[in-house]
Scaffold this active site. Structure first.
Site, PDB file in Angstrom:
ATOM      1  N   HIS A 193      -8.545   7.891   3.098  1.00 37.20           N
ATOM      2  CA  HIS A 193      -7.867   9.184   3.255  1.00 37.20           C
ATOM      3  C   HIS A 193      -8.857  10.313   3.045  1.00 37.20           C
ATOM      4  CE1 HIS A 193      -7.414   7.781  -0.924  1.00 37.20           C
ATOM      5  NE2 HIS A 193      -7.548   9.043  -1.280  1.00 37.20           N
TER       6      HIS A 193
ATOM      7  N   CYS B 248       0.838  -1.199   0.000  1.00 37.53           N
ATOM      8  CA  CYS B 248       0.000   0.000   0.000  1.00 37.53           C
ATOM      9  C   CYS B 248       0.876   1.254   0.000  1.00 37.53           C
ATOM     10  CB  CYS B 248      -0.915  -0.021   1.226  1.00 37.53           C
ATOM     11  SG  CYS B 248      -1.779   1.519   1.502  1.00 37.53           S
TER      12      CYS B 248
ATOM     13  N   GLY C  44     -13.406   8.004  -8.293  1.00 37.73           N
ATOM     14  CA  GLY C  44     -12.019   8.268  -8.679  1.00 37.73           C
ATOM     15  C   GLY C  44     -11.001   7.912  -7.610  1.00 37.73           C
TER      16      GLY C  44
ATOM     17  N   HIS D 277      -9.060  14.232   1.840  1.00 35.12           N
ATOM     18  CA  HIS D 277      -8.421  15.385   1.195  1.00 35.12           C
ATOM     19  C   HIS D 277      -8.897  16.650   1.918  1.00 35.12           C
ATOM     20  CE1 HIS D 277      -7.384  13.331  -2.742  1.00 35.12           C
ATOM     21  NE2 HIS D 277      -8.328  12.513  -2.311  1.00 35.12           N
TER      22      HIS D 277
ATOM     23  N   ASP E 105      -0.501  16.704  -0.691  1.00 35.43           N
ATOM     24  CA  ASP E 105      -0.748  15.902  -1.889  1.00 35.43           C
ATOM     25  C   ASP E 105       0.304  16.237  -2.953  1.00 35.43           C
ATOM     26  OD1 ASP E 105      -3.557  14.360  -3.023  1.00 35.43           O
ATOM     27  OD2 ASP E 105      -2.087  15.039  -4.504  1.00 35.43           O
TER      28      ASP E 105
HETATM   29  P1  5GP Z   1      -7.737   9.513  -4.362  1.00 36.42           P
HETATM   30  O1  5GP Z   1      -7.696   9.750  -5.846  1.00 36.42           O
HETATM   31  O2  5GP Z   1      -7.527   8.053  -4.047  1.00 36.42           O
HETATM   32  O3  5GP Z   1      -8.903  10.107  -3.663  1.00 36.42           O
HETATM   33  O4  5GP Z   1      -6.508  10.313  -3.774  1.00 36.42           O
HETATM   34  C1  5GP Z   1      -5.195   9.870  -3.806  1.00 36.42           C
HETATM   35  C2  5GP Z   1      -4.322  11.091  -3.769  1.00 36.42           C
HETATM   36  O5  5GP Z   1      -3.000  10.675  -3.466  1.00 36.42           O
HETATM   37  C3  5GP Z   1      -4.256  11.862  -5.095  1.00 36.42           C
HETATM   38  O6  5GP Z   1      -4.735  13.191  -4.903  1.00 36.42           O
HETATM   39  C4  5GP Z   1      -2.774  11.815  -5.468  1.00 36.42           C
HETATM   40  O7  5GP Z   1      -2.316  13.029  -6.040  1.00 36.42           O
HETATM   41  C5  5GP Z   1      -2.101  11.524  -4.147  1.00 36.42           C
HETATM   42  N1  5GP Z   1      -0.858  10.795  -4.272  1.00 36.42           N
HETATM   43  C6  5GP Z   1      -0.624   9.707  -5.070  1.00 36.42           C
HETATM   44  N2  5GP Z   1       0.653   9.285  -4.915  1.00 36.42           N
HETATM   45  C7  5GP Z   1       1.225  10.134  -4.000  1.00 36.42           C
HETATM   46  C8  5GP Z   1       2.539  10.195  -3.416  1.00 36.42           C
HETATM   47  O8  5GP Z   1       3.431   9.407  -3.702  1.00 36.42           O
HETATM   48  N3  5GP Z   1       2.760  11.209  -2.522  1.00 36.42           N
HETATM   49  C9  5GP Z   1       1.787  12.103  -2.182  1.00 36.42           C
HETATM   50  N4  5GP Z   1       2.126  13.050  -1.294  1.00 36.42           N
HETATM   51  N5  5GP Z   1       0.535  12.055  -2.693  1.00 36.42           N
HETATM   52  C10 5GP Z   1       0.268  11.084  -3.591  1.00 36.42           C
HETATM   53 ZN    ZN Z   2      -2.261   1.257   3.686  1.00 37.66          ZN
END
Ligand code: 5GP
Ligand code: ZN
Length: 113
Positions: A100, A4, A93, A102, A30
């Site tokens: 998590h 993960c 998405g 945001h 992010d």
């Molecule tokens: P989701 O799309 O699952 O709601 O959000 C995942 C978030 O994780 C995205 O906004 C993406 O930019 C962020 N993210 C993905 N990989 C990384 C990473 O390696 N480091 C950081 N700081 N954020 C990440």
């Molecule tokens: Zn995890």
């Protein structure tokens, strides 16, 4: 969980820009900000992969995360407001399967819901 991305971030195996940390949660900026201020707040433990797995037994962390968000918003002076978003599942998405939250701020965010 070994495979993960966010567990690796918590363990420091993948670098991140920390906003806040305590024994239960980790907050970090992010990598692809969608607003002038954009950070993520996660439980350190891989308690659930998405909000679709919240139950009576594991839901306490959600309230705690909202407490942390309120505290960070005060400290970061997000006085004009902020948005908390949790993408749950494919159509929303969600790309990382470790729950998590945001936190988006720093200017008008537009109407979303
Ligand atoms: P989701 O799309 O699952 O709601 O959000 C995942 C978030 O994780 C995205 O906004 C993406 O930019 C962020 N993210 C993905 N990989 C990384 C990473 O390696 N480091 C950081 N700081 N954020 C990440
Ligand atoms: Zn995890």
């Amino acid at each position: 969980m070994d495979d993960c991305l966010f567990c690796k971030i918590v363990k420091g195996e993948i670098p991140s820009k920390k906003v806040y940390e305590d024994e239960k949660v980790y907050a970090f900026y992010d990598i692809e900000p969608a607003a002038p201020v954009h950070f993520l707040v996660i439980p350190k433990e891989h308690i659930m992969s998405s909000c679709g797995e919240v139950t009576e037994e594991n839901s306490a962390i959600i309230g705690y995360i909202y407490q942390v968000i309120a505290k960070l918003a005060r400290e970061l002076k997000l006085d004009k407001g902020y948005r908390v978003v949790t993408n749950c599942g494919e159509d929303a998405g969600q790309t990382v399967q470790h729950i998590h939250f945001h936190v988006l701020a720093g200017g008008p965010l537009g109407k979303m819901a």
